[in-house]
Structures are given as C-alpha cells and as structure tokens.
Design an enzyme around this catalytic site. Structure first.
Site, short mmCIF file in Angstrom:
data_model
loop_
_atom_site.label_atom_id
_atom_site.label_comp_id
_atom_site.label_asym_id
_atom_site.label_seq_id
_atom_site.Cartn_x
_atom_site.Cartn_y
_atom_site.Cartn_z
CB CYS A 2 -2.40 -5.38 16.16
SG CYS A 2 -3.92 -5.19 15.82
NE ARG A 27 3.25 -4.54 13.97
CZ ARG A 27 3.60 -4.87 12.58
NH1 ARG A 27 4.46 -4.53 12.26
NH2 ARG A 27 2.81 -5.89 12.18
CD1 TRP A 78 -5.00 0.97 12.76
CD2 TRP A 78 -5.92 -0.62 11.74
NE1 TRP A 78 -5.79 1.49 11.66
CE2 TRP A 78 -6.13 0.69 11.14
CE3 TRP A 78 -6.64 -1.81 11.35
CZ2 TRP A 78 -7.17 0.44 9.94
CZ3 TRP A 78 -7.13 -2.03 10.17
CH2 TRP A 78 -7.75 -0.82 9.49
CG ASN A 104 -1.00 -8.25 13.68
OD1 ASN A 104 -1.97 -7.77 13.03
ND2 ASN A 104 0.00 -8.55 12.87
N GLY A 105 -4.06 -9.54 13.21
CA GLY A 105 -4.89 -10.37 12.18
C GLY A 105 -6.38 -10.47 12.42
CD GLU A 491 4.02 9.94 -1.31
OE1 GLU A 491 3.01 9.13 -1.68
OE2 GLU A 491 4.28 9.84 -0.22
CD GLU A 498 0.00 9.41 4.78
OE1 GLU A 498 -0.55 8.26 5.39
OE2 GLU A 498 0.59 9.56 4.04
CG HIS A 514 -9.45 17.26 -20.31
ND1 HIS A 514 -10.11 17.62 -21.34
CD2 HIS A 514 -8.26 17.28 -20.32
CE1 HIS A 514 -9.48 17.50 -22.43
NE2 HIS A 514 -8.14 17.72 -21.66
C1 F6R Z 1 1.17 6.48 3.22
C2 F6R Z 1 1.77 5.14 3.44
C3 F6R Z 1 0.83 4.03 3.00
C4 F6R Z 1 1.48 2.88 2.51
C5 F6R Z 1 0.66 1.83 2.23
C6 F6R Z 1 1.39 0.60 1.50
O1 F6R Z 1 2.30 7.54 3.68
O2 F6R Z 1 2.32 4.84 4.13
O3 F6R Z 1 -0.06 4.57 1.85
O4 F6R Z 1 2.40 3.19 1.47
O5 F6R Z 1 -0.04 1.49 3.08
O6 F6R Z 1 2.19 -0.01 2.57
P1 F6R Z 1 3.60 -0.91 2.25
O7 F6R Z 1 4.32 -0.17 1.56
O8 F6R Z 1 4.03 -1.32 3.73
O9 F6R Z 1 3.00 -1.92 1.64
#
Ligand code: F6R
Length: 622
Positions: A2, A27, A78, A104-105, A491, A498, A514
C-alpha cells in the site's frame, strides 16, 4: 505494501496526489483512490478497483470544482482485509463524508472496534479493517471532550488501535490540514516551500522537494502548507525519535528514462548499483560499514552467524553463507525470516544476526530482528531504504545504494545485496584476523572490478531475450546449479515464477538423481549455471555429467558458462557466456541472464513485468 500520500500546499492537490500514486503504484495495485478537500470545505472521494488508470478515468469524468482544492490524500492498495473491489478501496470516509482516511498496515483489533461502532448505530460501507479508524475519529469529533478538535480526535483514536499502521486523515472542516501517524510501517514527511507532503516513500514527493523527515515509532504529524508539528500519540510535541535527511537521488531515478519498463531499466542499472554499494567502504586499507554501532571487539566475540531474509533477499543470504564461512570460519545458518521467528532458534550475545531487506519494511524480517534483539543477539541490517524500520532497530547497518527499485521483482538490489553481504564477510574476517589485510584488499579489488563485468554481460544480452521469447509457451522451466550456482538457480526460478506465472524450480544439481530427474522429459528447458572450470574443476566436471544425464533424457539445455569453458560447449543446446571471475563472485554475473530471461519471457506472454499479479513490493504483513 500500500502506498499512501497526503498533501497540503499551493498546487492542485489532485495532480500532486495522482502523480504520487503513480510513483508508488509498485507498492500495491489492487485498487486506487483519492479524497480531496476543496477550498469551500467539501470532501470528494473517488476510488476504483484495479490499476491507477481506472481511477484516472473516473476523475476525467468527474465534475471540475469538486476536484479543485489544495489538500488531499491518496492510496494505492495491496488488499489484506476485503477483496480488491471499489467498495473496499481507500480512502474510507465517515457517514457525513467529512473525514477521510487512507491506511497501510493492519488494525488488529478492528473486529472488536467494529462491533462497538455497529452497536452504536454506525453502518459500514466496506469489509476493511481500516474503516473503523475513520468512524472512530468522526465519533470523537462529534461528541465528548474532543468534539470539534480534529487533531485531538485523531490522537484519541490512535491510542486505541492495535497492530501496525500508517494512517493519514483529511477533514472537510479544515481544508488546510492533514494529520498522519505511524506504528511499525513507514511514514515520511516531505518539507517543501509553502507545501508539505506525507507518504510511504520519498518517490511520492521527490519531484517537489528532497528535504525529508523520517518519523519515529508511534509518532504523529500535523501538516499545513506552512509547516509541520511532530507529536506522540497523546499529541505532545516531541523533538526526539525522528530525523531529517536529504534525499540524494532525483526524479529521474524514479522514472523509466526511456526503458519500456522499470525492470529493464533496473537490470541495466546493475553496474552502478554494485559500484555505488562499494563506494566508501574501503578506507585506509580497511573495510568500513555505514552505521557501525558494533566494535571490532563485538565482531571478535561472535561465534555464530544467522542470516534472515525473505524471497530474493534470502537467496542473497544463501550466497553470503559461502563467503562468510570461507573467509571467517564462522558457522553460518541462513533462514527464511518467517520460519526463524517461530522456531525458537538458539541465540545469545555472541550470535550475529544479519537481516537483509531491500525495503527495510518486510514484516517477517522485522519480527525476526526483534526476536533476535530480545535474545540479546547482535543484529546487523543490509538494506536499500534509508529511513526504514529494519535498519533503525539494528546495531549496525550497511546500505545497498542501488537507488529506488520500482519493478516489483528485485534485480539490482539483489546484486547490490550480494556485494554488501561480501563486504560484511570481509569486515568480519578483518576484525577476527582470519584474513590478512592484503587478502581482504585482494577480495575487495576483485569485487570493485565486478561492475565493469556486469556491464559486459549486459552488452551481450540480446540473444538471451530472443531465447526467452522462443520458450514463451513452455509450461515448466528447471534451473540447476552447484555451490554458489545453486542460490542463483533458485533466484532464476523465482524470477520466472513471479513474472511469467509458470512452473519453475531451482535444484542443487547433486540432488537430481534423488528425485527431480523424474521431471525431465523431451524438450523440457533446463537452465544450468556452470561453475568455473578453472577455479572449481571438480564441481565443473560433476555438473558436466549432470548435463549429460538430462540431455540423454531429452532436456533442452541452456547453459550459462564462462567464456573460456570449451568442455561444456558440446552439451549445451544454447550457450550463454559470461566473463571469468573467482567462484564466489560468479553469481554477480550469472544472475543477469536469468533476470533478462524471465523478464523477456513474461513480456512475450503479454504480462505486466513491473507489476506481477498478486504481488507488491514491500510485504508489510506477516
Ligand atoms: C522477488 C522479490 C521478493 C523480495 C522479498 C523480500 O523478486 O522481490 O521476493 O525479495 O519480498 O523483500 P525485502 O528485500 O524488501 O525484504
């Protein structure tokens, strides 16, 4: 998670608020809304499910005078409580449509407060936790000792709320004032000339001012065009717990600058993200951190390291383990922050916990930090966001200076995190004497040469984008790696999941036999991250065998390998070459093609690369 904004000043508030929401849309983008107080004291609220553009169309159709005014609040959501619909979109207002709030929250005691308000005859218009806040403020503003006093009505409500929240209120009776408050979620103040801003992120006001204030825990701020007053939740002005700072990047950093989407721009910015993260950290032959509230003696007393993080940051932590154990001989455990917090890890004064977070807001990581601190462990943050909560609560900080990352998928901050993790490893090795100064310097110098090599990878990246387009219709892609190539494989798979919404998994290549080998079938794309044949010949040979095994079973192999690696060439259906570096530094190069692969495949599928479905940039709920 948010984005919220409040404005009071001399500009048309509607334009300022919409511009701010555009820059904070990363956000959350389930819905967007705006509440404006015009100069005649009328509150107008517009909100729409979906992207900001839906709200903008609604505003285009709206009557002009209602949207004129110099005071407003806005929100990009969000969803947590209540589906992403028009009625659940913020701002929420009271029955008389006098007071509006954005949030937000999570207000954890919302159910109890809602019951109380409903018993009092209040009718709710949404399923959100937020709406209780505005009805409570309205009740205080209408009756009792705070009647007619907007600020005191807000303070009275803040004291009743549980959970974590940033709230911003506007009131039609006071067209020149906005009241905001925070507990555990971000709130920044932008101090302009005859105008003030409050927001979740400096990107909201960077166009107008770079003078910012970061509010402390359980603090509120009242802004007018002329100034601001920071108080506690009792309304008592305070000059401690908050700090002013100057934002050292400008609007262009928060805009696309000619790139089709932010992620592409951010991938291209990786050389400078790594270079800037290193600048100033090697002084007079020694590694130095940013906010070093831990002494060398503290670092010498460490007998165990935990790394806690989520998602991509967690993958950077997995890489840190290889480096820190190798350089310092300290045992390192890497844990998902969400698991660490709830399993009673063994921590004491001689444990160092390293929390890695781009946003500095991730609730799971923040809770892990708090838990570690309660157990008296030393906590060091690696963070990209100055003024965020995680670094504030830690004993030492190393900032990744990657600049703002708007694309939801982390790219440049991942590379910057790896560089920062390695600086921390070298700082530990230096303090503990497990590396001689010239060895520390040698590692640092190699790290310093990485940005140029990342730029070389980027110069030759187009074939990877073309390759990704070829695989756009794949339903599964697997990734294999060994040693530091394994977190890179994880990664690469995460990026593809995503962004392109397809099944992607990363495996340690040694685990293939395995179980995962059963997944291999004709034509299945498998991306393999090869170790260096020079610095790790044994692992290299093993991975060549793994490639042969999957190729024999019909897999289509896409191999990321060093330029001079001739042995792997016959087994690669597609070869992506990267410059040769020491084993530990290879992830800084091998990750780049995987980012481009994921972004290009997602783009070929027609997806919004910067805003993948269901996700948001900062995850401020557990
Ligand atoms: C993936 C991605 C997320 C963040 C995760 C942690 O591309 O961006 O997996 O890495 O939500 O976020 P931070 O680094 O802000 O704590």
């Amino acid at each position: 998670m948010c984005g919220i904004v409040g404005y009071v000043g001399h500009r048309p508030a509607c334009e300022v608020v919409i511009g701010a929401l555009r820059r904070m849309e990363y956000r959350g983008y389930d819905s967007a809304g705006i509440a404006l107080v015009n100069d005649y004291g009328t509150l107008t609220v517009r909100r729409r499910a979906g992207r900001l553009v839906n709200l903008e169309s609604a505003l285009d159709e709206a009557e002009g005078t209602a949207l004129r005014g110099h005071c407003g609040v806005g929100h990009t959501r969000w969803a947590t409580h209540g589906r992403p619909t028009d009625r659940n979109a913020h701002p929420h207002s009271d029955a008389a449509v006098k007071i509006a709030v954005v949030h937000n929250g999570i207000i954890e005691n919302h159910a109890e407060l809602r019951r109380e308000l409903e018993a009092d005859g209040v009718r709710f218009g949404s399923d959100t936790d937020t709406e209780v806040a505005v009805h409570l403020v309205a009740r205080h503003y209408q009756h009792g000792p705070t009647a007619g006093d907007f600020e005191r009505s807000v303070f009275a409500v803040l004291r009743r709320l549980e959970g974590h929240f940033t709230l911003v209120f506007a009131n039609a009776d006071e067209p020149g004032k906005v009241v905001a408050a925070r507990r555990s979620t971000p709130l920044l103040l932008g101090v302009g000339d005859g105008e003030m801003f409050v927001s979740s992120d400096v990107a909201a006001f960077i166009e107008y001012t770079r003078d910012a204030v970061e509010l402390g825990q359980d603090q509120a701020v009242v802004i007018t065009a002329e100034g601001y007053r920071i108080t506690d939740f009792d309304g008592v002005a305070t000059d401690v717990g908050w700090r002013t700072f100057h934002v050292d990047w400008d609007l262009s950093a928060a805009e696309k600058g000619g790139y089709e989407y932010f992620m592409l721009k951010e991938i291209a910015e990786q050389p400078s993200a790594v270079a800037n993260t290193l600048v100033g950290h090697f002084v007079d032959g020694r590694i130095v951190l940013d906010e070093q509230r831990l002494t060398d003696q503290d670092l010498r007393e460490v007998d165990k390291v935990f790394i806690v993080a989520c998602g991509t940051a967690y993958h950077s932590g997995l890489l840190a383990k290889y480096a820190i154990e190798h350089w310092t001989r300290l045992p390192v455990e890497v844990e998902l922050a969400s698991e660490f917090r709830y399993r009673d890890p063994v921590l004491d004064r001689s444990t160092l916990v390293i929390a890695i977070s781009q946003s500095g807001e991730t609730a799971d990581t923040l809770e892990a930090v708090r838990h570690a601190k309660e157990q008296k462990a030393k906590v060091l943050a690696i963070c990209n966001t100055n003024g965020s909560q995680i670094p504030r609560e830690c004993d030492a900080v190393l900032y990744t200076r990657a600049g703002p990352e708007i694309g939801v998928a982390a790219t440049k901050t991942f590379l910057a995190q790896i560089a920062a993790n390695y600086l921390v490893g070298l700082a530990l090795a230096q303090a503990r004497g497990t590396k001689y100064p010239d060895e520390v310097e040698r590692e640092y110098r190699e790290l310093e040469g990485i940005p140029e090599l990342v730029a070389r990878v980027l110069d030759n990246i187009e074939p990877v984008a073309a390759l990704a387009r070829q695989f756009a219709l794949s339903s599964t892609v697997l990734f294999l790696g060994r040693h530091v190539g394994y977190p890179v494989a994880l990664e690469g798979a995460l990026k593809l999941k995503e962004l392109a919404y397809l099944h992607a998994e990363g495996f340690a290549a040694g685990e293939l036999k395995h179980g995962p080998l059963a997944l291999i079938e004709d034509g299945l794309p498998v991306i393999v991250v090869m170790p260096s044949p020079k610095s790790s010949p044994v692992l290299h040979a093993k991975l060549v065998s793994n490639i042969r095994e999957i190729q024999a079973r019909g897999a289509m192999t896409i191999v990321i390998a060093e330029e001079s690696d001739e042995t792997v060439r016959p087994y690669a259906d597609y070869l992506v070459e990267i410059p040769s570096v020491s084993m530990l530094f290879q992830p800084l190069l091998s990750t780049v093609p995987l980012q481009v692969f994921a972004a290009s495949l997602a783009k070929a599928q027609g997806y919004d690369v910067d805003k993948p479905r269901n996700l948001a940039k900062s995850v401020t709920v557990e």
